[in-house]
Motif scaffolding. Structure first.
Motif, PDB file in Angstrom:
ATOM      1  N   PRO A 270       0.811  -1.235   0.000  1.00 43.00           N
ATOM      2  CA  PRO A 270       0.000   0.000   0.000  1.00 43.00           C
ATOM      3  C   PRO A 270       0.834   1.270   0.000  1.00 43.00           C
ATOM      4  N   GLU A 271       1.984   1.235   0.680  1.00 44.12           N
ATOM      5  CA  GLU A 271       2.806   2.446   0.751  1.00 44.12           C
ATOM      6  C   GLU A 271       3.504   2.775  -0.568  1.00 44.12           C
ATOM      7  N   ASP A 272       3.551   1.814  -1.507  1.00 43.59           N
ATOM      8  CA  ASP A 272       4.191   2.059  -2.805  1.00 43.59           C
ATOM      9  C   ASP A 272       3.188   2.394  -3.903  1.00 43.59           C
ATOM     10  N   ALA A 273       1.901   2.259  -3.612  1.00 44.56           N
ATOM     11  CA  ALA A 273       0.888   2.432  -4.657  1.00 44.56           C
ATOM     12  C   ALA A 273       0.909   3.846  -5.235  1.00 44.56           C
ATOM     13  N   GLY A 274       1.056   4.840  -4.390  1.00 45.14           N
ATOM     14  CA  GLY A 274       1.048   6.216  -4.887  1.00 45.14           C
ATOM     15  C   GLY A 274       2.169   6.492  -5.856  1.00 45.14           C
ATOM     16  N   ALA A 275       3.367   5.985  -5.565  1.00 47.00           N
ATOM     17  CA  ALA A 275       4.506   6.210  -6.452  1.00 47.00           C
ATOM     18  C   ALA A 275       4.288   5.540  -7.802  1.00 47.00           C
ATOM     19  N   ALA A 287      -4.530   5.500 -13.903  1.00 45.56           N
ATOM     20  CA  ALA A 287      -4.114   4.468 -12.953  1.00 45.56           C
ATOM     21  C   ALA A 287      -4.857   4.664 -11.644  1.00 45.56           C
ATOM     22  N   SER A 288      -5.366   3.560 -11.090  1.00 48.64           N
ATOM     23  CA  SER A 288      -6.119   3.621  -9.838  1.00 48.64           C
ATOM     24  C   SER A 288      -5.940   2.322  -9.061  1.00 48.64           C
ATOM     25  N   VAL A 289      -6.042   2.426  -7.749  1.00 45.45           N
ATOM     26  CA  VAL A 289      -6.170   1.230  -6.914  1.00 45.45           C
ATOM     27  C   VAL A 289      -7.592   0.714  -7.083  1.00 45.45           C
ATOM     28  N   ILE A 290      -7.729  -0.531  -7.525  1.00 43.43           N
ATOM     29  CA  ILE A 290      -9.066  -1.082  -7.787  1.00 43.43           C
ATOM     30  C   ILE A 290      -9.400  -2.252  -6.879  1.00 43.43           C
TER      31      ILE A 290
END
Length: 323
Positions: A270-275, A287-290
């Motif tokens: 989760p901490e790497d998703a934004g990058a 791009a999105s978290v789905i």
């Protein structure tokens, strides 16, 4: 909404493209017994250990009906989809070879032109192959060789990781087929450099340690591709349909059945998703978290206030490649 979701998932579950993935079970049973230890079967490419990295080997085949109806595009796709497979493994393409059967040279010409144009667009040389222009049918197969320093693999998603979808929405439907084409219009233009830069994002994400698991969205569609990723990794997933990047005028069911020219699923801490998402968005790729990976061995789907199970891998494997 629950009935609508249930009916839609039923149609997707029994669709031709996803049902065809079950044919892999027999191939694995016959061919995979001796190879599974060294090279894991079920990935987008075979990853062959080679020094400080991996050689990547993959191939794609195209049936007579597609080759006849869209000869140039079938040749172009021979390169495009193979390059996508290499990128999904965290690699960069080195070269392709083709095997072409056609009934006349006139039929072969646009197929070979499409292959040439795809190779030029993606910067991958065609270095050989097989040609038969006196065949009773028309078909094309293209194989690709690539190399990765660090792998993205279908086998390395972990419970607790988030699922990210990255899809280029700057395209169009390639009717009557379920292709979302954000590539071929850039062939022969300055956009070719953009396509190569977009592909380069995947190996860079792998080399920077932001993700270990990915798969390109295939003919099985987004949910089918997520299912294959879940099966290979031995995990479950919950997917939120409303969070999937989607063209504004694309009906949900059609979009879930689509095969995008640039579409990837990645898992990440989760901490790497934004990058990861910032890298795609920096190149105007949605791009999105789905969703999220879990231990259930099911692929569950949420849409508005409805929740349904798309597939329960504990009771019904898809490809027979579970670890």
């Amino acid at each position: 909404m629950a009935d609508i979701l249930c009916d839609m998932l039923s149609r997707l579950r029994t669709g031709r493209a996803l049902v065809a993935k079950q044919d892999i079970t027999q191939a694995v049973a016959i061919l995979g017994k001796g190879a599974r230890q060294a090279i894991r079967l079920g990935d987008d490419c075979a990853a062959i250990p080679d020094g400080d990295g991996y050689l990547l080997l993959a191939s794609e085949g195209f049936q007579d009906s597609f080759v006849r109806s869209m000869p140039w595009f079938s040749g172009y796709c021979g390169v495009m989809v193979n390059v996508s497979d290499i990128a999904a493994m965290g690699g960069r393409p080195l070269a392709v070879v083709d095997a072409l059967w056609s009934d006349t040279p006139e039929v072969a010409a646009p197929i070979l032109t499409g292959l040439h144009d795809g190779a030029r667009t993606y910067g991958v040389p065609v270095v050989g192959g097989h040609t038969n222009m006196r065949s009773p049918h028309n078909s094309l197969s293209v194989a690709i060789l690539g190399r990765a320093r660090h792998l993205l693999s279908s086998f390395d998603a972990r419970p607790g990781e988030v699922l990210i979808a990255a899809i280029d929405l700057r395209g169009r439907w390639h009717d009557p087929h379920p292709f979302w084409d954000a590539s071929s219009a850039l062939c022969g233009t300055g956009g070719a450099a953009r396509l190569r830069g977009d592909i380069e994002l995947l190996p860079m994400i792998a080399e920077d340690g932001l993700s270990r698991a990915a798969k390109d969205i295939s003919m099985a569609g987004l949910l089918g591709t997520a299912l294959m990723l879940a099966e290979c990794s031995g995990v479950g997933m919950t997917i939120m349909l409303d969070d999937i990047p989607r063209p504004g005028d694309a009906p949900m069911e059609r979009w879930l059945s689509a095969f995008p020219s640039y579409g990837y699923l990645l898992t990440a801490r989760p901490e790497d998703a934004g990058a990861i998402m910032d890298r795609f968005r920096g190149r105007d790729i949605a791009a999105s978290v789905i969703g999220r990976c879990d231990n259930t061995h099911r692929v569950d789907v949420l849409w508005a206030d409805a929740r349904e199970t798309f597939w329960d891998l504990a009771h019904r494997p898809l490809m027979g490649v579970a670890p």
